[in-house]
Design an enzyme around this catalytic site. Structure first.
Site, PDB file in Angstrom:
ATOM      1  N   LYS A   1      -2.110   4.660  20.197  1.00  0.00           N
ATOM      2  CA  LYS A   1      -0.779   4.278  19.717  1.00  0.00           C
ATOM      3  C   LYS A   1       0.356   5.117  20.315  1.00  0.00           C
ATOM      4  O   LYS A   1       1.490   4.635  20.413  1.00  0.00           O
ATOM      5  CB  LYS A   1      -0.734   4.389  18.187  1.00  0.00           C
TER       6      LYS A   1
ATOM      7  N   SER B   1     -10.523   2.522  20.549  1.00  0.00           N
ATOM      8  CA  SER B   1      -9.071   2.663  20.406  1.00  0.00           C
ATOM      9  C   SER B   1      -8.618   3.851  19.574  1.00  0.00           C
ATOM     10  O   SER B   1      -7.481   4.303  19.717  1.00  0.00           O
ATOM     11  CB  SER B   1      -8.486   1.374  19.819  1.00  0.00           C
TER      12      SER B   1
END
Length: 418
Positions: free
Chosen positions: A67, A318
């Site tokens: 992110k 991720s």
């Protein structure tokens, strides 16, 4: 529809919603080179012996997830006036930390709205990265509305977690890296929540090599993008329920939906048990800690949910910000899904020697009994029967089956095998 027939020429049709340009991705890579950590590919052939698997460990990225890429790049592109007013975001985890780190590193004020039930560890991590935190009564949607209200009142710039071209370009730098790190990659598997990560990766990869397949993975308890693509329109789920909180999104973005419709080859779902098994495998075999969302891509390859047999495949892990308070439960579910532990409920005649008989059969099969619960007061059909509940360490699912067969061959009645 393009998503179903994979016609790449169809996906190249100009759509006014998509304002991305591959040059923006290269610009984002240059900007991010000053702040992000390089995450090298990890060869992980044990995940599925039928294909050649590599991991992209964004769980090792700064703040523990990808992110930071989109958040930092988005903030870096704000005007001087926007930067002076500060930024605001709404997140229960990874996006909050990405915005906080990005803004603080550029000397910009950041305010993060969090639902008041957010894990304490995530709230404190966001504060430590320099952001102000506003705890909002209710759930994520309430925090989102509060963030929009404060944006309008104070002139902050809202940093959307996924439905923004600059955020998508930042996340898409992963796609550029994948092609550099493994030029002959044949398939890329990406976790999907709102769609920002897979939109960026798919756009970058398909723009440079349209022959590479790009597959998305959602949790079966939060299939918002799967449902939307299936029905050819954005759809909002009434609720989501999954251990993979990083991809527990009720509705995909309009930009991300459009990009996924054109550039993604397929999106599949994985179950909670499959995600837990993937987390366990990454810990045990790859020495890598992943959160539920991060492990979703690995689960899809482990359990053959995507057609990557015989292909060089990259799984994007991720994020790694798993709540340690639930890690033991995740591991236990992963052990059960992988056939590493099983629970047997057996009906026995209530007479001497029966428990010994069960233990001898299991020991002869190489099983290790780790807990025993013996209950006389039960709902057995025979009043003289009792119930034995055993937890047994096993090697794999085949081993579980051989133990249950040996027990039944010895005249023992298995009521349930969990």
């Amino acid at each position: 529809m393009c998503f179903q027939n994979n016609d790449y020429l169809c996906r190249k049709i100009v759509n006014q919603k998509i304002k991305l340009n591959i040059d923006n991705f290269y610009k984002a890579r240059y900007v991010l080179s000053k702040i992000i950590r390089r995450t090298d590919l990890v060869h992980a052939p044990k995940i599925n012996p039928e294909c050649d698997v590599y991991l992209k460990p964004e769980c090792l990225q700064k703040t523990g997830s990808f992110k930071i890429r989109g958040a930092y790049y988005k903030i870096s592109q704000l005007s001087e006036e926007e930067q002076k007013k500060g930024v605001i975001a709404c997140s229960a985890g990874n996006h909050a930390q990405g915005v906080a780190l990005g803004a603080t590193s550029m000397g910009i004020k950041s305010l993060i709205c969090l639902p008041e039930g957010a894990p304490i560890s995530k709230v404190e991590a966001t504060k430590k990265l320099g952001a102000e935190v506003c705890l909002v009564p209710g759930v994520y949607d309430d925090a989102f509305q509060k963030a929009l209200q404060l944006r309008d009142e104070h002139g902050y710039t809202f940093i959307h977690p996924f439905d923004d071209e600059n955020v998508i370009a930042g996340q898409g730098t992963i796609g550029l890296e994948l092609l550099d790190q493994l030029p002959d990659v044949e398939a890329v598997v990406v976790p999907v929540g709102g769609g920002g990560l897979i939109s960026g990766v798919a756009y970058a990869v398909k723009s440079l090599n349209p022959n590479v397949k790009v597959y998305g993975v959602q949790a079966s308890g939060a299939p918002s993008m799967v449902n939307s693509l299936h029905d050819h329109k954005q759809e909002k789920l009434a609720k989501v329920s999954t251990i993979a909180d990083g991809i527990a999104v009720k509705e995909p973005g309009s930009v991300t939906f459009d990009i996924c419709s054109r550039y993604v080859d397929d999106i599949v779902t994985v179950s909670e048990d499959e995600i837990c098994a993937a987390i366990l495998h990454l810990i045990e075999s790859e020495k890598m800690v992943a959160e539920g969302a991060g492990a979703a891509s690995v689960a899809a390859v482990m359990f053959n949910k995507v057609p990557v047999k015989g292909k060089k495949t990259i799984c994007v892990v991720s994020g790694g910000n798993i709540d340690v308070t639930i890690l033991s439960r995740v591991i236990n579910r992963g052990l059960a899904k992988s056939g590493r532990i099983c629970t047997l409920i057996i009906e026995l005649a209530d007479k001497p020697g029966q428990l010994l008989k069960v233990c001898q059969v299991i020991a002869a099969q190489g099983g290790n009994i780790v807990s025993v619960y013996h209950e006389r007061n039960n709902d057995s059909k025979k009043v003289t029967d009792c119930v034995l509940r055993l937890s047994v360490e096993t090697k794999n699912q085949e081993h579980v089956e051989s133990i249950t067969k040996a027990l039944t061959d010895n005249g023992l009645k298995i009521r349930e095998n969990i």
